[in-house]
Design an enzyme around this catalytic site. Structure first.
Site, PDB file in Angstrom:
ATOM      1  N   CYS A  99       0.804  -1.220   0.000  1.00 52.89           N
ATOM      2  CA  CYS A  99       0.000   0.000   0.000  1.00 52.89           C
ATOM      3  C   CYS A  99       0.841   1.275   0.000  1.00 52.89           C
ATOM      4  O   CYS A  99       0.311   2.363  -0.251  1.00 52.89           O
ATOM      5  CB  CYS A  99      -0.937  -0.002   1.197  1.00 52.89           C
ATOM      6  SG  CYS A  99      -1.890  -1.533   1.339  1.00 52.89           S
ATOM      7  N   HIS A 105      -3.567   6.549   1.984  1.00 56.40           N
ATOM      8  CA  HIS A 105      -3.941   5.246   1.436  1.00 56.40           C
ATOM      9  C   HIS A 105      -5.370   4.926   1.860  1.00 56.40           C
ATOM     10  O   HIS A 105      -5.764   5.147   3.001  1.00 56.40           O
ATOM     11  CB  HIS A 105      -2.970   4.184   1.960  1.00 56.40           C
ATOM     12  CG  HIS A 105      -3.480   2.784   1.831  1.00 56.40           C
ATOM     13  ND1 HIS A 105      -3.967   2.286   0.638  1.00 56.40           N
ATOM     14  CD2 HIS A 105      -3.603   1.778   2.742  1.00 56.40           C
ATOM     15  CE1 HIS A 105      -4.353   1.029   0.821  1.00 56.40           C
ATOM     16  NE2 HIS A 105      -4.149   0.705   2.080  1.00 56.40           N
ATOM     17  N   ASN A 129     -10.421  -0.807  -1.160  1.00 56.82           N
ATOM     18  CA  ASN A 129      -8.991  -0.695  -0.885  1.00 56.82           C
ATOM     19  C   ASN A 129      -8.229  -1.347  -2.030  1.00 56.82           C
ATOM     20  O   ASN A 129      -8.277  -2.561  -2.208  1.00 56.82           O
ATOM     21  CB  ASN A 129      -8.687  -1.386   0.453  1.00 56.82           C
ATOM     22  CG  ASN A 129      -7.209  -1.380   0.822  1.00 56.82           C
ATOM     23  OD1 ASN A 129      -6.345  -1.222  -0.025  1.00 56.82           O
ATOM     24  ND2 ASN A 129      -6.925  -1.588   2.094  1.00 56.82           N
TER      25      ASN A 129
END
Length: 334
Positions: free
Chosen positions: A123, A259, A290
């Site tokens: 990420c 993020h 995500n």
């Protein structure tokens, strides 16, 4: 007499010239997820802020998404592909250990035989890529660099897993980084904390799968509470440090794009940062999910679509995740 070497020297400053985005072609609402995990739409919304997530059809790969996003970024940058000097693809969802995703993407983008390599920083991958693009250009090794975060995480989850599977989506976000007349990418604050290596993990190794030691293909899991605490408390410190090394104040920011891990994490980070209400916050997770390395450029791309007046302003971007790795920098929005 000692021979004198020639050393490459590039421009003093760099900036992000443009962004591109590609999301999975399928909308997957919570109602399609809740059965296998024995949950509810309300539970997912309260815990994550996700209403639906984008996922890609079976025949669409992370490389396909990367090419779509990269093509848009190059076109919007207004440069000929021949002026791209390197391609960096941040991903953890390539279909093969080798060759790299980036070499295929570079070929399909038509940029020629430029250096291309993958970045495995989960990420934080996009912020790692921006840091490296900045360094490559200022060192004279490339005139322009395409940085892409691309993931197809839907192939790496167990639909019955309640720890992470319902969070994840598929997509790619890309940036073209090039020379600038003024500072537009701050120093990067980055690092890793291997003491939390097992907080986000796979259920086994590919060797164990090959040798028949696992009942099913390895998939992702996470210790949600550990990740939440680490992301909020430790990453708030990193974000504040990134603002400090950029030489600015929180009130100088136009946007904050963390993020897209979880809406609760995003909101708590903003609270810990004590950001002014005027600062726009990227919240793409609600309908994209995500997307790991792709989440920051996707969220920034959407933020600029919804708030074109933010162009030219300063954005704090911070990535954090498996490893646990992190990276943060302040950039001027294209």
């Amino acid at each position: 007499m000692t021979p004198r070497l020639t050393q490459a020297v590039g421009p003093q400053y760099t900036r992000i010239l443009s962004l591109g985005a590609a999301r999975g072609d399928l909308d997957v609402p919570n109602d399609d997820i809740i059965g296998p995990i024995d949950s509810s739409d309300e539970w997912i919304r309260q815990r994550t802020g996700i209403i639906s997530r984008k996922r890609a059809s079976k025949n669409v790969t992370a490389a396909d998404l990367a090419v779509a996003a990269g093509s848009e970024a190059i076109e919007k940058a207004g440069i000929d592909p021949s002026r791209v000097g390197a391609v960096l693809v941040s991903t953890i969802s390539g279909t093969m250990a080798t060759p790299s995703v980036s070499t295929l993407v570079a070929e399909r983008l038509g940029v020629g035989t430029v250096p291309a390599y993958d970045v495995n920083a989960a990420c934080a991958g996009y912020t790692y890529g921006i840091a490296q693009a900045d360094a490559l250009i200022r060192s004279g090794l490339a005139e322009h660099v395409v940085v892409i975060g691309a993931e197809k995480l839907s192939e790496m989850v167990d639909p019955t897993d309640r720890s992470i599977s319902f969070l994840l989506g598929d997509g790619a976000g890309a940036a073209v980084v090039g020379p600038s007349d003024e500072p537009a990418i701050s120093p990067t604050v980055w690092g890793s904390d291997g003491s939390h290596w097992s907080s986000i993990w796979m259920t086994g190794t590919f060797q164990q799968w090959r040798d028949g030691e696992l009942e099913s293909f390895p998939t992702m899991r996470q210790d949600g509470q550990t990740v939440f605490r680490w992301a909020v408390w430790e990453m708030a410190k990193v974000a504040r440090q990134a603002i400090e090394v950029a030489g600015i104040r929180p009130e100088d920011l136009t946007a904050f794009v963390p993020h897209q891990a979880n809406m609760r994490i995003i909101d708590e980070l903003a609270k810990q940062m004590k950001l002014p209400e005027s600062v726009l916050i990227g919240r793409d997770i609600a309908t994209t999910g995500n997307t790991s390395a792709a989440s920051i450029p996707l969220a920034t791309h959407r933020l600029l679509e919804e708030h074109p007046e933010a162009s030219g302003g300063l954005s704090l971007q911070i990535g954090f995740g498996a490893g646990l790795v992190y990276g943060a920098q302040v950039v001027r929005l294209p």
